[in-house]
Each structure stands twice: as C-alpha cells, then as structure tokens.
Design a protein around this motif. Structure first.
Motif, short mmCIF file in Angstrom:
data_model
loop_
_atom_site.label_atom_id
_atom_site.label_comp_id
_atom_site.label_asym_id
_atom_site.label_seq_id
_atom_site.Cartn_x
_atom_site.Cartn_y
_atom_site.Cartn_z
N ILE A 123 0.86 -1.17 0.00
CA ILE A 123 0.00 0.00 0.00
C ILE A 123 0.90 1.22 0.00
O ILE A 123 1.77 1.36 0.86
CB ILE A 123 -0.93 0.01 1.23
N GLN A 124 0.68 2.09 -0.96
CA GLN A 124 1.48 3.31 -1.03
C GLN A 124 0.86 4.42 -0.19
O GLN A 124 1.57 5.28 0.33
CB GLN A 124 1.62 3.77 -2.48
N GLY A 125 -0.45 4.41 -0.08
CA GLY A 125 -1.13 5.44 0.70
C GLY A 125 -2.51 4.99 1.13
O GLY A 125 -3.09 4.08 0.54
N VAL A 126 -3.04 5.61 2.18
CA VAL A 126 -4.37 5.30 2.70
C VAL A 126 -5.13 6.62 2.76
O VAL A 126 -4.65 7.60 3.34
CB VAL A 126 -4.30 4.66 4.10
N LEU A 127 -6.30 6.65 2.15
CA LEU A 127 -7.09 7.88 2.10
C LEU A 127 -7.66 8.22 3.47
O LEU A 127 -8.12 7.33 4.20
CB LEU A 127 -8.22 7.74 1.08
N ALA A 128 -7.63 9.50 3.82
CA ALA A 128 -8.16 9.97 5.10
C ALA A 128 -9.63 9.62 5.23
O ALA A 128 -10.40 9.72 4.28
CB ALA A 128 -7.96 11.47 5.23
N SER A 129 -10.03 9.18 6.41
CA SER A 129 -11.41 8.84 6.75
C SER A 129 -11.97 7.67 5.97
O SER A 129 -13.18 7.44 5.96
CB SER A 129 -12.34 10.06 6.58
N SER A 130 -11.11 6.90 5.28
CA SER A 130 -11.56 5.73 4.52
C SER A 130 -11.73 4.53 5.46
O SER A 130 -11.20 4.53 6.58
CB SER A 130 -10.54 5.38 3.43
N PRO A 131 -12.45 3.49 5.00
CA PRO A 131 -12.56 2.28 5.82
C PRO A 131 -11.18 1.71 6.16
O PRO A 131 -10.95 1.24 7.27
CB PRO A 131 -13.35 1.32 4.94
N GLY A 132 -10.26 1.79 5.22
CA GLY A 132 -8.90 1.29 5.47
C GLY A 132 -8.20 2.05 6.59
O GLY A 132 -7.56 1.46 7.45
N GLU A 133 -8.33 3.37 6.58
CA GLU A 133 -7.70 4.17 7.64
C GLU A 133 -8.35 3.86 8.99
O GLU A 133 -7.66 3.69 9.99
CB GLU A 133 -7.81 5.66 7.34
N ARG A 134 -9.67 3.79 9.01
CA ARG A 134 -10.37 3.51 10.27
C ARG A 134 -9.99 2.14 10.84
O ARG A 134 -9.97 1.95 12.06
CB ARG A 134 -11.88 3.63 10.09
N ALA A 135 -9.69 1.18 9.95
CA ALA A 135 -9.33 -0.17 10.42
C ALA A 135 -7.87 -0.29 10.79
O ALA A 135 -7.47 -1.26 11.42
CB ALA A 135 -9.67 -1.19 9.32
N GLY A 136 -7.04 0.69 10.38
CA GLY A 136 -5.64 0.66 10.76
C GLY A 136 -4.67 0.32 9.64
O GLY A 136 -3.50 0.05 9.93
N LEU A 137 -5.12 0.28 8.38
CA LEU A 137 -4.18 0.06 7.29
C LEU A 137 -3.18 1.20 7.23
O LEU A 137 -3.53 2.35 7.52
CB LEU A 137 -4.91 -0.04 5.95
N LYS A 138 -1.92 0.87 6.85
CA LYS A 138 -0.86 1.87 6.82
C LYS A 138 -0.06 1.76 5.54
O LYS A 138 0.07 0.67 4.98
CB LYS A 138 0.09 1.66 8.00
N PRO A 139 0.49 2.88 5.06
CA PRO A 139 1.41 2.81 3.92
C PRO A 139 2.52 1.81 4.25
O PRO A 139 3.02 1.77 5.37
CB PRO A 139 1.94 4.23 3.79
N GLY A 140 2.86 0.99 3.27
CA GLY A 140 3.87 -0.04 3.47
C GLY A 140 3.29 -1.41 3.76
O GLY A 140 3.97 -2.42 3.61
N ASP A 141 2.01 -1.47 4.18
CA ASP A 141 1.36 -2.77 4.38
C ASP A 141 1.25 -3.48 3.03
O ASP A 141 1.08 -2.84 1.99
CB ASP A 141 -0.06 -2.60 4.93
N GLU A 142 1.35 -4.80 3.05
CA GLU A 142 1.17 -5.63 1.86
C GLU A 142 -0.07 -6.48 2.07
O GLU A 142 -0.09 -7.35 2.95
CB GLU A 142 2.39 -6.51 1.65
N VAL A 143 -1.12 -6.26 1.30
CA VAL A 143 -2.36 -7.03 1.43
C VAL A 143 -2.09 -8.44 0.89
O VAL A 143 -1.67 -8.61 -0.25
CB VAL A 143 -3.52 -6.38 0.65
N VAL A 144 -2.31 -9.44 1.74
CA VAL A 144 -2.06 -10.83 1.33
C VAL A 144 -3.34 -11.66 1.25
O VAL A 144 -3.38 -12.67 0.55
CB VAL A 144 -1.03 -11.53 2.25
#
Length: 78
Positions: free
Chosen positions: A1-22
């Motif tokens: 993940i290069q970036g996480v949009l502000a106030s998105s479901p991903g941000e609220r759940a704790g996804l971070k730039p650098g995470d690799e979705v597996v």
C-alpha cells in the motif's frame, strides 16, 4: 500500500502505507485486480478480515466489505 485515504474504511481499520495485502475475506490476494474483485463479492458492508504483512508479521484487520480507500502497490505478484 502506497497510501491510505483519510477517513476511509482502510484508515479507520488501521491500514498503513507499506502494508502488503495478502488476503481478503480469507482469499489470497496476488494483485490489485484480485483485491478489487474481492471487495465487490458478497454483501456490501458486511465485516471481512483483511490480512496484511507489516514489518515481517501478518496483521489481521476487520473492515466493511467494499473499497478500502488505498492507493496502489503492496503486491508481490503470482
């Protein structure tokens, strides 16, 4: 993940730039196309588990099914 949009479901759940979705909802994710397809299967808004590699460890996050609000990257390929 290069970036996480502000106030998105991903941000609220704790996804971070650098995470690799597996995995998404228990299904292996190899690329962004796989992830996009999986986000629209099932019932929109139902809880799903997204597994990511972060700093060499697997982290499991719960999100509502649908777009995560992330910007590209984070996939190793098949």
């Amino acid at each position: 993940i290069q970036g996480v949009l502000a106030s998105s479901p991903g941000e609220r759940a704790g996804l971070k730039p650098g995470d690799e979705v597996v995995a998404y909802d228990g299904k292996r994710v190899f690329d962004l196309r796989d992830l996009n397809t999986l986000t629209f299967e099932g019932t929109a808004g139902e809880s799903v588990t997204v597994s990511v590699r972060r700093d060499g460890q697997t982290v499991h996050l719960t999100l509502p099914r649908g777009p995560l609000g992330i910007v590209g990257g984070g996939f190793r390929g098949r």
